[in-house]
Enzyme design. Sequence first.
Site, mmCIF file in Angstrom:
data_model
loop_
_atom_site.group_PDB
_atom_site.id
_atom_site.type_symbol
_atom_site.label_atom_id
_atom_site.label_comp_id
_atom_site.label_asym_id
_atom_site.label_seq_id
_atom_site.Cartn_x
_atom_site.Cartn_y
_atom_site.Cartn_z
ATOM 1 N N GLY A 5 1.153 -1.184 0.003
ATOM 2 C CA GLY A 5 -0.231 -0.199 -0.208
ATOM 3 C C GLY A 5 0.995 0.926 0.140
ATOM 4 O O GLY A 5 2.153 1.375 0.152
ATOM 5 N N ARG A 66 0.857 -4.938 -5.207
ATOM 6 C CA ARG A 66 0.601 -5.296 -4.379
ATOM 7 C C ARG A 66 0.846 -7.482 -5.106
ATOM 8 O O ARG A 66 0.008 -7.195 -5.914
ATOM 9 C CB ARG A 66 -0.913 -6.278 -3.459
ATOM 10 C CG ARG A 66 -0.401 -5.702 -2.660
ATOM 11 C CD ARG A 66 -2.210 -5.683 -2.002
ATOM 12 N NE ARG A 66 -2.464 -4.057 -0.824
ATOM 13 C CZ ARG A 66 -2.076 -3.824 0.469
ATOM 14 N NH1 ARG A 66 -0.771 -3.848 0.883
ATOM 15 N NH2 ARG A 66 -2.337 -2.455 0.878
ATOM 16 N N ASP A 97 5.353 -4.777 6.441
ATOM 17 C CA ASP A 97 5.597 -5.682 6.282
ATOM 18 C C ASP A 97 5.713 -6.691 5.562
ATOM 19 O O ASP A 97 6.433 -7.996 5.657
ATOM 20 C CB ASP A 97 4.833 -6.668 7.645
ATOM 21 C CG ASP A 97 3.567 -6.724 7.572
ATOM 22 O OD1 ASP A 97 3.103 -5.882 6.872
ATOM 23 O OD2 ASP A 97 3.316 -7.131 8.750
ATOM 24 N N THR A 120 4.337 2.729 6.320
ATOM 25 C CA THR A 120 2.991 2.135 6.046
ATOM 26 C C THR A 120 2.581 3.305 6.624
ATOM 27 O O THR A 120 2.461 4.005 7.526
ATOM 28 C CB THR A 120 2.411 0.717 6.425
ATOM 29 O OG1 THR A 120 1.673 0.814 6.954
ATOM 30 C CG2 THR A 120 3.838 0.352 7.148
ATOM 31 N N ASP A 124 2.463 -0.968 12.369
ATOM 32 C CA ASP A 124 2.203 -1.680 12.311
ATOM 33 C C ASP A 124 4.017 -2.812 11.829
ATOM 34 O O ASP A 124 3.676 -4.072 12.065
ATOM 35 C CB ASP A 124 1.508 -2.460 11.600
ATOM 36 C CG ASP A 124 1.114 -2.770 10.321
ATOM 37 O OD1 ASP A 124 2.573 -2.007 9.488
ATOM 38 O OD2 ASP A 124 0.960 -3.584 9.733
HETATM 39 O O1 F6P Z 1 -1.784 -1.504 4.768
HETATM 40 C C1 F6P Z 1 -2.183 -0.007 4.221
HETATM 41 C C2 F6P Z 1 -4.106 -0.382 3.835
HETATM 42 O O2 F6P Z 1 -4.393 1.419 3.655
HETATM 43 C C3 F6P Z 1 -4.051 -0.755 5.166
HETATM 44 O O3 F6P Z 1 -4.346 0.467 6.349
HETATM 45 C C4 F6P Z 1 -5.953 -1.306 4.630
HETATM 46 O O4 F6P Z 1 -6.218 -2.657 4.761
HETATM 47 C C5 F6P Z 1 -5.193 -1.898 3.574
HETATM 48 O O5 F6P Z 1 -3.605 -0.744 3.124
HETATM 49 C C6 F6P Z 1 -6.517 -1.337 1.755
HETATM 50 O O6 F6P Z 1 -5.290 -2.404 1.015
HETATM 51 P P1 F6P Z 1 -5.812 -1.778 0.127
HETATM 52 O O7 F6P Z 1 -5.594 -0.428 -0.676
HETATM 53 O O8 F6P Z 1 -5.394 -3.151 -1.563
HETATM 54 O O9 F6P Z 1 -7.594 -2.191 -0.307
#
Ligand code: F6P
Length: 317
Positions: A5, A66, A97, A120, A124
Amino acid sequence: MTSGGDSPGMNAAIRAVVRTGIYNGLEVFGIMRGFQGLIEDDIYQMESRSVANIIQRGGTILKTARCKEFLLPEGRQKAYETLKRHGIEGLILIGGDGTFRGAVEFSSEFDIPVIGIAGTIDKDIQGTDFTIGFDTAVNTAVEAIDKIRDTADAHDRLFIIEVMGRDAGYIALHSGIATGAEHILVPERKTDLEDLMLSLEEKERRKKLVNIVVVAEGEGFGGADEVAKLIKKRLPNAETRVCILGHIQRGGAPSCLDRLIASRMGYHAVECLIEGRYNVFVGILNNKMNYVPLENVGKKKGKISDEWMKIVKILAS
Ligand code: F6P
């Protein structure tokens, strides 16, 4: 590369890496879309000017993804071949992570030093007091919750507001305290539902009808919608509304703090490569640089102290 992210301040970190690398006589390449771009050979050489005018911009100029293919040995093999083709001798990854776990696997299979930079919004990652983007995300949440309180106040409503954070409750805790939320629900602490309901009933009895409940998305009940249903069942007269803040928390110009830590971490990540301090991520602990072995990432869970929860309770009464 940036991976996972995106978070506000990643561009400031890219800028720091590129300029520190060039200052030290290194050639710097930008990998587009994280591990995906590495597999697909989507790489370009960066100059000092490539990172001009980006310190103030959210998102990431290198884009991010991702990448499922990198989880497979064949994907990682392709990624390694890309690095060899370009003569790349070290990798700096800005991410969370998940990114670090991928990097550990990669460096154990192939002879490529990797350095992580903690980026991030979730904060976390253990071993650093800061992660790039958290401060901006929390400030975005605070601004939004302040606005919601205005309308909640006008209508005497109870708002259940969901914030991001995956399995961590720090965005909820920080934004909740800073906006005077009456209740904050986080994954690190099991919420006593009966206690929450009794408290809301007591507030209803004394006509305190404006209430903000901040719910971390990873909290046990299944998010703000589910919490709202439980509250409505117990307090049918309460005028409840749900607001899920969502991806607005990931965007926007990085705060001053995020620009500063990104610049500092980016500079030190290059220093790590030059000094041969490999396979660590760069964090900041007690205002000093902290180099945490990547293999330790994810071993310890974050905690939210009793003291914080006590402060929430006392200040929100
Ligand atoms: O890790 C960052 C984050 O924004 C989290 O807070 C959230 O759960 C996730 O990514 C959302 O991911 P995506 O943008 O792939 O839906």
